[in-house]
Design a protein around this motif. Structure first.
Motif, short mmCIF file in Angstrom:
data_model
loop_
_atom_site.label_atom_id
_atom_site.label_comp_id
_atom_site.label_asym_id
_atom_site.label_seq_id
_atom_site.Cartn_x
_atom_site.Cartn_y
_atom_site.Cartn_z
N LEU A 1 0.82 -1.20 0.00
CA LEU A 1 0.00 0.00 0.00
C LEU A 1 0.86 1.26 0.00
O LEU A 1 0.51 2.27 -0.62
N LEU A 2 1.98 1.21 0.71
CA LEU A 2 2.93 2.34 0.69
C LEU A 2 3.43 2.59 -0.72
O LEU A 2 3.50 3.74 -1.18
N LYS A 3 3.78 1.54 -1.43
CA LYS A 3 4.25 1.70 -2.80
C LYS A 3 3.17 2.30 -3.70
O LYS A 3 3.46 3.10 -4.59
N LYS A 4 1.92 1.96 -3.46
CA LYS A 4 0.82 2.47 -4.28
C LYS A 4 0.51 3.94 -4.00
O LYS A 4 -0.17 4.59 -4.81
N SER A 5 1.00 4.46 -2.89
CA SER A 5 0.69 5.85 -2.54
C SER A 5 1.41 6.85 -3.44
O SER A 5 1.06 8.03 -3.47
N TYR B 1 5.25 8.82 1.62
CA TYR B 1 4.47 8.58 2.83
C TYR B 1 3.24 7.73 2.49
O TYR B 1 2.98 7.43 1.33
N PHE B 2 2.48 7.36 3.50
CA PHE B 2 1.38 6.43 3.28
C PHE B 2 0.19 7.07 2.57
O PHE B 2 -0.58 6.38 1.91
N VAL B 3 0.03 8.38 2.70
CA VAL B 3 -1.07 9.07 2.03
C VAL B 3 -0.46 10.13 1.11
O VAL B 3 -0.31 11.29 1.47
N GLY B 4 -0.05 9.69 -0.06
CA GLY B 4 0.48 10.60 -1.07
C GLY B 4 1.85 11.15 -0.75
O GLY B 4 2.66 10.51 -0.08
N LYS B 5 2.10 12.37 -1.20
CA LYS B 5 3.43 12.96 -1.12
C LYS B 5 3.65 13.81 0.13
O LYS B 5 4.74 14.35 0.31
N SER B 6 2.63 13.94 0.95
CA SER B 6 2.73 14.76 2.16
C SER B 6 2.74 13.89 3.40
O SER B 6 2.05 12.88 3.47
N ILE B 7 3.51 14.33 4.38
CA ILE B 7 3.51 13.63 5.66
C ILE B 7 2.25 13.99 6.43
O ILE B 7 1.76 15.11 6.37
N HIS B 8 1.68 13.00 7.14
CA HIS B 8 0.50 13.19 7.96
C HIS B 8 0.76 12.60 9.34
O HIS B 8 1.77 11.91 9.57
N TRP B 9 -0.18 12.83 10.25
CA TRP B 9 0.05 12.33 11.60
C TRP B 9 0.12 10.81 11.65
O TRP B 9 0.81 10.25 12.52
N CYS B 10 -0.54 10.13 10.70
CA CYS B 10 -0.45 8.67 10.69
C CYS B 10 0.99 8.21 10.47
O CYS B 10 1.40 7.17 11.02
#
Length: 214
Positions: free
Chosen positions: A145-149, A153-162
């Motif tokens: 799933l990380l590769k598919k983002s 990061y896990f949700v696209g190109k921006s870092i999030h709290w997750c």
């Protein structure tokens, strides 16, 4: 405390990383002053009685005007409220849902590990073997799933709290089982990238054990 900081925070937990570490990481990522109250064993009973759900960790805001518990809820609150203009919880409803999704998934992995670590001695060996058999395939799913983002990061190109939450979970898994990321190159690269974020690098170098992947 910085004059730009709107609230005071006091985090209550045992003198360990555990479930409180992702919360600490978010504070340090944003360079927020907070009281990291790490209690000793004799204080647990009184602290749990004060906690909203009688469990740790919990957090007091503004001298106790607001009290929150549950690690994911506290991380989500901090991620969305400290610097809301950065959209750390996701810029859209879809992104926000994905942030929650990945945090929940890694919370499940952490709980799987802790169920083995703290199992009754009669079943501990079985629980640990079950954990070791299950964790690799579950981490592989997350790596895919990380590769598919299509980002770092896990949700696209921006870092999030997750991502900051996930870093705390990956460190716990790394410490628990030697070589746990050996067959997960993309997840390993992500883990090292997160460990070396400028906002977190100093805290991690001073408070975490070294990893074999460095």
């Amino acid at each position: 405390m910085s004059p730009d900081q709107k609230h005071t925070y006091k985090l209550f937990y045992v003198n360990a990383r555990g479930r409180a570490e992702p919360i600490r990481l978010i504070f340090h990522y944003f360079n927020v002053d907070f009281e990291d109250y790490r209690m000793e064993k004799e204080e647990f009973g009184e602290a749990k009685e004060k906690a909203p759900m009688h469990q740790l960790p919990y957090m007091e805001l503004d001298g106790g005007k607001t009290t929150l518990c549950q690690t994911l809820a506290m991380c989500r609150y901090l991620g969305k409220s400290i610097q809301p203009e950065r959209w750390f919880g996701g810029a859209t409803k879809t992104d926000s849902a994905k942030v929650d999704m990945f945090a929940d998934a890694f919370c499940d992995l952490f709980n799987l590990a802790m169920n083995a670590v703290y199992a009754d001695e009669k079943i501990k060996e079985f629980q640990m073997e079950s954990f070791k058999a299950a964790i690799g395939p579950k981490l592989k799913i997350q790596e895919n799933l990380l590769k598919k983002s299509k980002g770092d990061y896990f949700v696209g190109k921006s870092i999030h709290w997750c991502d900051v939450y996930i870093l705390g979970i990956l460190q716990a898994l790394d410490e628990l089982q030697d070589g746990i990321f050996d067959d997960l190159p993309e997840l390993t690269a992500y883990y090292l990238r997160m460990r070396n974020l400028p906002e977190l690098r100093d805290y991690i170098s001073q408070n975490w054990p070294a990893t074999k992947y460095e």
